[in-house]
Design a protein around this motif. Structure first.
Motif, PDB file in Angstrom:
ATOM      1  N   THR A 114      -6.847  -5.569 -18.166  1.00  0.00           N
ATOM      2  CA  THR A 114      -7.745  -6.709 -18.285  1.00  0.00           C
ATOM      3  C   THR A 114      -7.123  -7.894 -17.577  1.00  0.00           C
ATOM      4  OG1 THR A 114      -6.708  -7.186 -20.371  1.00  0.00           O
ATOM      5  CG2 THR A 114      -8.742  -5.955 -20.452  1.00  0.00           C
ATOM      6  N   PHE A 115      -7.990  -8.776 -17.065  1.00  0.00           N
ATOM      7  CA  PHE A 115      -7.492  -9.904 -16.298  1.00  0.00           C
ATOM      8  C   PHE A 115      -6.697 -10.847 -17.202  1.00  0.00           C
ATOM      9  CE2 PHE A 115      -7.990 -14.170 -14.551  1.00  0.00           C
ATOM     10  CZ  PHE A 115      -7.395 -13.957 -13.319  1.00  0.00           C
ATOM     11  N   GLY A 116      -5.654 -11.411 -16.636  1.00  0.00           N
ATOM     12  CA  GLY A 116      -4.846 -12.365 -17.373  1.00  0.00           C
ATOM     13  C   GLY A 116      -3.753 -11.678 -18.163  1.00  0.00           C
TER      14      GLY A 116
ATOM     15  N   TYR B  36      -6.011 -16.327  -4.110  1.00  0.00           N
ATOM     16  CA  TYR B  36      -6.636 -15.006  -3.993  1.00  0.00           C
ATOM     17  C   TYR B  36      -5.807 -13.962  -4.718  1.00  0.00           C
ATOM     18  CZ  TYR B  36      -8.344 -10.692  -1.997  1.00  0.00           C
ATOM     19  OH  TYR B  36      -8.842  -9.439  -1.857  1.00  0.00           O
ATOM     20  N   ILE B  37      -4.484 -14.015  -4.539  1.00  0.00           N
ATOM     21  CA  ILE B  37      -3.636 -12.986  -5.145  1.00  0.00           C
ATOM     22  C   ILE B  37      -3.617 -13.127  -6.657  1.00  0.00           C
ATOM     23  CG2 ILE B  37      -1.218 -12.323  -5.391  1.00  0.00           C
ATOM     24  CD1 ILE B  37      -1.038 -12.643  -2.344  1.00  0.00           C
ATOM     25  N   ILE B  38      -3.583 -14.396  -7.147  1.00  0.00           N
ATOM     26  CA  ILE B  38      -3.592 -14.580  -8.593  1.00  0.00           C
ATOM     27  C   ILE B  38      -4.904 -14.067  -9.183  1.00  0.00           C
ATOM     28  CG2 ILE B  38      -3.654 -16.339 -10.389  1.00  0.00           C
ATOM     29  CD1 ILE B  38      -1.685 -17.943  -8.624  1.00  0.00           C
ATOM     30  N   GLU B  39      -5.995 -14.295  -8.457  1.00  0.00           N
ATOM     31  CA  GLU B  39      -7.293 -13.878  -8.998  1.00  0.00           C
ATOM     32  C   GLU B  39      -7.488 -12.367  -8.930  1.00  0.00           C
ATOM     33  OE1 GLU B  39      -9.916 -15.582 -10.299  1.00  0.00           O
ATOM     34  OE2 GLU B  39      -8.666 -17.376 -10.383  1.00  0.00           O
ATOM     35  N   ASN B  40      -7.018 -11.746  -7.851  1.00  0.00           N
ATOM     36  CA  ASN B  40      -7.452 -10.374  -7.565  1.00  0.00           C
ATOM     37  C   ASN B  40      -6.385  -9.306  -7.663  1.00  0.00           C
ATOM     38  OD1 ASN B  40     -10.221 -10.920  -6.843  1.00  0.00           O
ATOM     39  ND2 ASN B  40      -9.360 -12.008  -5.106  1.00  0.00           N
ATOM     40  N   THR B  45      -4.774  -3.917  -7.483  1.00  0.00           N
ATOM     41  CA  THR B  45      -3.635  -3.000  -7.533  1.00  0.00           C
ATOM     42  C   THR B  45      -3.369  -2.469  -8.929  1.00  0.00           C
ATOM     43  OG1 THR B  45      -1.987  -4.667  -8.008  1.00  0.00           O
ATOM     44  CG2 THR B  45      -2.578  -4.359  -5.721  1.00  0.00           C
ATOM     45  N   GLY B  46      -3.938  -3.111  -9.963  1.00  0.00           N
ATOM     46  CA  GLY B  46      -3.687  -2.664 -11.322  1.00  0.00           C
ATOM     47  C   GLY B  46      -2.330  -3.036 -11.855  1.00  0.00           C
ATOM     48  N   ALA B  47      -1.583  -3.844 -11.134  1.00  0.00           N
ATOM     49  CA  ALA B  47      -0.237  -4.189 -11.574  1.00  0.00           C
ATOM     50  C   ALA B  47      -0.242  -5.565 -12.221  1.00  0.00           C
ATOM     51  CB  ALA B  47       0.729  -4.176 -10.396  1.00  0.00           C
TER      52      ALA B  47
END
Lengths: 159, 88
Positions: A114-116, B36-40, B45-47
């Motif tokens: 999940t994001f964040g 962009y990298i922080i958002e996506n 990449t799932g990491a």
């Protein structure tokens, strides 16, 4: 009691032998959790190589060589490099480009967190864990073999 | 020959200074790539670790180059410190 030709006193040897597995475990932890926590292949590999260097200091280079020669250690390094390139080429074959992350969404390492902030799932990251393991093998093998070869080559009796 | 080399050097330095002059102001991010990298990065990449995502995914070629540097260093050390038992 006579001191051995190489290495340090028995006290140092026993403590080094006790610390060695723990340092290796920490190194593997940093490598395997590279996509979740700070660190990664390079950092964990440096920790693991420092464990081998500690053995070289405590026991002497010739003892370490009798357990694992520098050729077999540097095979580990080549194996890591090969694994990196093969993972990259698999990305080329299975997805669009070299080193593309073809495992995202798949069964292995494919979960998307999940994001964040989240607790951190080990089964995420796509190809990143594989590349971390590859680079970790490479750095452990590379740095350990560099120090081992230098220690062997700079002995006093090595003309 | 030396004058030509000095000229090439001066032109290169002038080019670098011009490039530095054209950069954004101090403190402003040089690009929108970090946003962009922080958002996506987590989705793409799932990491969780964005640094690892950049190093091994967005910038994987660079990491391959670093690994090659390490390989070259090991090869050089092996070539220098190789014991010469065979020839002794």
């Amino acid at each position: 009691m006579t001191m051995p030709d190489e290495g340090l006193s028995p006290v140092v040897r026993v403590i080094a032998a006790m610390l060695f597995p723990f340092i290796l475990i920490f190194s593997l932890y940093v490598i395997l959790h590279g996509h979740l926590t700070p660190g990664g292949g390079f950092q964990g590999g440096a920790i693991g190589a420092s464990a081998v260097v500690m053995l070289i200091v405590a026991y002497g280079a010739r003892w370490v060589e009798s357990k694992a020669g520098e050729e077999s250690v540097s095979v580990l390094e080549s194996l890591g490099g090969l694994m990196f390139v093969v993972t990259g080429l698999l990305g080329f074959l299975l997805a669009a480009t070299f080193l593309s992350n073809f495992l995202v969404g798949e069964v292995l390492f494919g979960e998307i967190p999940t994001f964040g902030s989240n607790p951190g799932i080990l089964n995420t990251g796509g190809t990143l864990p594989l590349l971390n393991i590859a680079v970790g093998l490479k750095v452990i093998g590379g740095l350990a073999s560099v120090v081992l070869i230098m220690a062997l080559g700079s002995r006093r009796d090595a003309a | 020959m030396r004058k030509i080399a000095a000229l090439v050097f001066l032109v290169f330095v002038a080019f670098l200074l011009y490039g530095a002059y054209e950069m954004r102001d101090f403190g402003r991010p040089p690009s929108d790539m970090d946003d962009y990298i922080i958002e996506n990065s987590q989705n793409e990449t799932g990491a969780n670790n964005a640094v690892t995502a950049v190093v091994f995914d967005y910038r994987g070629y660079d990491t391959l180059g670093e690994a090659t540097v390490l390989f070259t260093a090991v090869a050089g050390v092996m070539a220098m410190f190789r014991r010469r038992d065979d020839h002794a």
